[in-house]
Design a protein around this motif. Structure first.
Motif, PDB file in Angstrom:
ATOM      1  N   LYS A  33       0.750  -1.296   0.125  1.00  0.00           N
ATOM      2  CA  LYS A  33       0.024  -0.036  -0.036  1.00  0.00           C
ATOM      3  C   LYS A  33       0.868   1.165   0.051  1.00  0.00           C
ATOM      4  O   LYS A  33       0.463   2.412  -0.573  1.00  0.00           O
ATOM      5  N   ILE A  34       1.852   1.320   0.683  1.00  0.00           N
ATOM      6  CA  ILE A  34       2.957   2.369   0.733  1.00  0.00           C
ATOM      7  C   ILE A  34       4.109   2.102   0.052  1.00  0.00           C
ATOM      8  O   ILE A  34       4.539   2.710  -1.016  1.00  0.00           O
ATOM      9  N   PHE A  35       4.908   1.095   0.646  1.00  0.00           N
ATOM     10  CA  PHE A  35       5.829   0.740  -0.321  1.00  0.00           C
ATOM     11  C   PHE A  35       5.541  -0.383  -1.192  1.00  0.00           C
ATOM     12  O   PHE A  35       5.257  -1.512  -1.171  1.00  0.00           O
ATOM     13  N   LYS A  36       5.177   0.205  -2.486  1.00  0.00           N
ATOM     14  CA  LYS A  36       4.325  -0.779  -3.580  1.00  0.00           C
ATOM     15  C   LYS A  36       5.514  -1.314  -4.405  1.00  0.00           C
ATOM     16  O   LYS A  36       6.207  -0.481  -5.128  1.00  0.00           O
ATOM     17  N   ILE A  37       5.297  -2.420  -4.656  1.00  0.00           N
ATOM     18  CA  ILE A  37       6.147  -2.991  -5.920  1.00  0.00           C
ATOM     19  C   ILE A  37       5.174  -3.625  -6.934  1.00  0.00           C
ATOM     20  O   ILE A  37       4.016  -4.002  -6.704  1.00  0.00           O
ATOM     21  N   ALA A  38       5.944  -3.440  -8.114  1.00  0.00           N
ATOM     22  CA  ALA A  38       5.219  -3.871  -9.392  1.00  0.00           C
ATOM     23  C   ALA A  38       6.112  -4.675 -10.144  1.00  0.00           C
ATOM     24  O   ALA A  38       7.027  -4.077 -10.375  1.00  0.00           O
ATOM     25  N   THR A  39       5.873  -5.873 -10.359  1.00  0.00           N
ATOM     26  CA  THR A  39       6.865  -6.970 -11.140  1.00  0.00           C
ATOM     27  C   THR A  39       6.545  -7.142 -12.610  1.00  0.00           C
ATOM     28  O   THR A  39       5.285  -6.809 -12.761  1.00  0.00           O
ATOM     29  N   PHE A  40       7.382  -7.326 -13.310  1.00  0.00           N
ATOM     30  CA  PHE A  40       7.234  -7.742 -14.538  1.00  0.00           C
ATOM     31  C   PHE A  40       8.167  -8.622 -14.968  1.00  0.00           C
ATOM     32  O   PHE A  40       9.235  -9.094 -14.643  1.00  0.00           O
ATOM     33  N   GLY A  41       7.922  -9.278 -16.337  1.00  0.00           N
ATOM     34  CA  GLY A  41       8.683 -10.261 -17.020  1.00  0.00           C
ATOM     35  C   GLY A  41       8.276 -11.603 -16.744  1.00  0.00           C
ATOM     36  O   GLY A  41       7.528 -12.206 -16.216  1.00  0.00           O
ATOM     37  N   GLU A  42       8.936 -12.229 -18.017  1.00  0.00           N
ATOM     38  CA  GLU A  42       8.632 -13.890 -18.299  1.00  0.00           C
ATOM     39  C   GLU A  42       9.924 -14.571 -18.090  1.00  0.00           C
ATOM     40  O   GLU A  42      11.069 -13.977 -18.317  1.00  0.00           O
ATOM     41  N   SER A  43       9.567 -15.989 -18.000  1.00  0.00           N
ATOM     42  CA  SER A  43      10.743 -16.520 -18.018  1.00  0.00           C
ATOM     43  C   SER A  43      11.691 -16.714 -19.116  1.00  0.00           C
ATOM     44  O   SER A  43      13.078 -16.636 -18.998  1.00  0.00           O
TER      45      SER A  43
END
Lengths: 359, 359, 359, 359
Positions: free
Chosen positions: A7-17
């Motif tokens: 909510k505050i320390f927000k992470i958004a990940t991306f990527g495929e194998s």
């Protein structure tokens, strides 16, 4: 949806194998945190493939590049993007499953949900995505360390080989001294041999990772839905292959009486309130009480095995999925830094949320 | 923070045990859903106190009022507010804990977090809050029923008394026929007697609620962090007194081999893809695969007991907390509709989220 | 969706013009804020209908009840629910529009979006909803006042009658001394007479509300999307009948040169950095710089008029909508407390968000 | 916080003016959208620096790389990461402002907020960040085009040179035929010469961008806080240098009477409901009504000028900021694709949100 956490320390990940790479944006990291590149790289190295003969033989250095948010060695308060390029992408290994659904993988469900899927190595559903979590989690650990919080996970079970001692009776500094990451060296050797045998059979087996967070002050966590243990549970269950989560007394607490289970309060040194027992696992009403937070995470046997399996293909025809590719016969050794990273992400978010709890 | 749940079908609950009342706003409910007041009231009645002598004797009718969002018997797409007034609020029963911390309750942690607390009956941390969840969950159930989804929970363990049969071998229609909500009538009687004995001792005991959701189509759930089972886990762990969650093979799956655990696909009637076993618990890669979704939730013994307990007070002095007030000697019978409600809230949110997954 | 505002200090409003009532849940309010019931009621009274003959004659006391989140006179950190019952709901007045779409109202768009609508008094689209915002905004004001922040809005234009003086040249204490809420008493009288004339014609007219926030320290606001002025703009544009927003130099700044428009920095008393001019409106790069924040909000003439109008009905047939019901001939006098409330909600959220900006 | 936008089609941007690069993750893009790389690159090219002598002379190709979320030419439903490397980063140009605050820039406010800042080219506050928005917005445009929605922006004012004709009287295909992006070729030439003169003086000037979205069906937008025009306003105000926003009749609507302003409904061809006038700007009650959506955005003169300016430094001492670096004398020509991109991001989000509005 689903690739963001916090909510505050927000992470958004991306990527495929088997795409260009894996990465993460961390938003909401406070400004002025010394950005310890070496530590973050070391955490990634703990998770990377090819560590020993009981992990997958895919070769990835897992070196990361910082694209933004860090200047003169400290965080600036703006989004921190980190990128890990994929290197050893034998996509051809996966052409046989372009139209087949591997049993107990996400091939079928992604196809059902999206009508299209990147079949190479499981695409987005691959555990390779967790590298991004470990990078972000390492940054979270740096912040937490500054608050006196220490998070340590370790392997407590592989198949039926189970560590009976509690974390208090163990020397957790032993954890990193063996390939299995079990702090009991003798049992670790047995586990290693067992996993190695499983590997030779082309099969896989499950395990349990235990984790303890020391130094969390009273007051972290939120009432009702975002209870500290509920977020820990979600975070752990979001790791690939996880089937269960329990904290404190867990499933065993079910058969205890309230008079046994309740943790009596007393005033300890320096007038700090403590509890005599800790069946609560350091959390009461979803909020930390200052005691150690501890929990267990159950991992299933990995779905990738080197054996032929009955299945169907995209056309609805019967198919035999062949045992190909590279895999971990047991994920728990490499899951240890992932569990720690997710615990750190949960805790750092509550640490920051708690800054707004009082007028 | 922490009192909201859901991304599309969002609920925000409010209210304390001994304040004016308990309530919920549901935002994001689609327009045009027939609003079945009787069904929602019936669900609240399943959760209400005073159902039998093994539940708390607090007297609450738990009748609800709709304040907004419904017109001419259907939802209008705007926020639906539902309010349940508190009636039987013997706040005086709690004056003795105004300055004391009850062991294993949230008194101490709320005080640490907020510097102030509504001590009457646990205030916001009371399980009375779950009435609001049941009201919102009942509305979610109505939507899901229209999609062919049926959710059924039941008590599968009380103390050491454990139901060994799987949900497939049971007649779940039996669940509501006894006060314990265990679908095995014989075991239910044993559980009842056991709980009643515990009650007479002024003690409490834990239990397990099992739950199965049938009819969920393939494709619900999101990758990575918002996996279907991760949200189910969070939702269950957010219920008062819950200590653990497992789905599918759960903790037992740890000691299986991949070759045993993997669920082979086959093509069944009407060309629908099915799996021969269901260790996956109906969820693969965090997304439903069309099989039954099943899971277990572990509840600790309730912290309120009718015995004196060692503790401390707000001044840091030793205190003896007296056993007073009303309590459930075992929460699992009343937890059954709560588990169902939370499962419904998780599923309806993914159902709506999934409407945006394809172009 | 759409009925919530804020990231930390989050409000969720509910209620329709002619339903049971209007209300709001405030989540994320810090614990320990003295809850000044009289002040909140006074703010609601500033907004309530029937204040003078130039506002709607609907009779509503707009008294509010606190349902949760306040104990012993202070906020507890848990959700604060406030409810305002509707009283004067002449729903019959609206039966003629059950199947007709009033021009420039939301009847047609709600019907298109939801397939169903509560037509009584505009249902959810009625400006009656803003009572809930004023209640929540009053609480926000209490927190901000403690931080030295003062928010004052006033009417600066009605039709073509325009206040040319800037807020610095005016005595804003005059604002509440007349029914129009224009701080220039002479102009206020002209505006009053003009509106009264419009009212007698059964017509309506637009206006502008100006607002200034003094005492906001440097550092509130976030980069990129959640710029302070972007959130202010959204908040103001979300108020019924608003058509435009500008801050600082606004639309007039377009034709200035950079060398004129730039605000030179200097060091003032007590070594505080100030700017010589304030074309920036107290905001640079989306973050407050310590100068006064000021902005303007344009309101269209209200859509409800007492004249027959060409329209269509739900069957696609031509219809003549009759001029019935009660209405405000010009909304700006009653919009003043709403603009202040929304500004307070924006600012308090950034105040709390800013607690997490530094390590 | 602040670097994310959208509820379903969510974007998270990262990057600084003189760091490694600029990028964006798009989450929530439906699967199966043909990913037109050429179109996205063309949109980036419309925004890139160095287009003519009236834009900044920084040399950036602004070529983008797709890191994830696209397979076999279509989106897969998983996060789409796009990266634009920085190339022409003359950081040395900025060493003189390492400790100085440039007037009307974000230097002072970032320092106040974070206690640290990346001073090179404005760091995160640089308009270079908008490249990421344009990339994401281009993808949004592709989805909207498929729904029949067309978004066109153009320059309607530079300094006092103002285009009086409405969008209906213009040939918007002319917009891209001149460097100013004004669809009136004669006025465009005057604007060009004016800006070029300003440039030679080392000064800057403001302007207005107008925008129209055609083909939006009735029903997009949400009630109360997330009104379509409120989100458009926020999105536009979040663009660097924007000072004001108005839609439909805007600030001019203030002095109209309701009887003039109301848009009468009638039934047009193919039984579609239309309005005779469109003072509503295609939005009623925050929801689109099927008419054209049009609005105006006011940009201030850019703060960077080639003149010495009075200021202070980080130590609170008087400083003279020198006019150095590269800059746009007037931002509106390059702002045209940015305004379109933000409009597309707002609309695509409401398009997807609207999929959940009915049962």
């Amino acid at each position: 949806m689903g690739s963001t956490y916090g909510k505050i320390f927000k992470i958004a990940t991306f990527g495929e194998s088997h795409g260009a790479g894996i990465g993460v944006i961390v938003e909401g990291c406070p400004a002025g945190v010394p950005f310890d590149t070496d530590f973050i790289q070391a955490e990634l190295t703990r998770r990377k493939p090819g560590q020993s003969r009981i992990t997958t033989q895919r070769k990835e250095a897992d070196e990361f590049e910082v694209l933004s948010g860090v200047f003169d060695g400290v965080t600036t308060g703006t989004p921190i993007a980190m990128l890990i390029r994929n290197e050893d992408q034998r996509s051809k290994d996966y052409s046989h499953i372009a139209a087949q659904f591997r049993p107990s993988h996400a091939d079928y469900t992604y196809q059902a949900k999206y009508g299209v899927r990147d079949y190479r190595g499981g695409g987005r559903s691959s555990a390779r995505e967790t590298a991004a979590r470990v990078a972000a989690g390492a940054l979270a650990k740096l912040i937490l360390a500054n608050e006196g919080v220490k998070i340590q996970a370790y392997v407590s079970q592989v198949g039926k080989l189970k560590l009976e001692a509690s974390y208090k009776e163990l020397d957790l500094n032993e954890t990193e001294n063996n390939a299995v990451r079990c702090p009991d060296p003798e049992l670790a050797q047995k586990m290693f041999d067992y996993i190695d045998g499983i590997r030779k059979q082309g099969d896989s087996v499950g395990g349990v990772v235990s984790c303890v967070a020391e130094g969390v002050p009273a007051g972290w966590g939120e009432p009702v839905f975002d209870k500290l243990h509920a977020e820990l549970g979600k975070a752990m269950l979001s790791i690939n292959a996880v089937k269960g989560f329990e904290y404190g007394s867990g499933f065993d607490g079910v058969s205890m009486l309230g008079s046994e289970h309740n943790d009596a309060f007393f005033v300890g040194d320096e007038n700090v309130v403590h509890t005599r027992t800790n069946h609560s696992g350091g959390i009461q009403g979803g909020i930390s009480n200052g005691e150690d937070i501890y929990f267990k995470v159950a991992f299933k046997p990995v779905a990738t095995i080197m054996q032929d399996q009955e299945s169907v293909d995209q056309h609805g025809d019967v198919a035999i999925v062949q045992g190909k590719g590279r895999h971990d016969p047991c994920v728990v050794p490499r899951a240890v830094p992932i569990v720690e990273a997710m615990a750190a992400l949960v805790l750092v978010d509550f640490y920051l949320r708690n800054r707004t709890s009082k007028a």
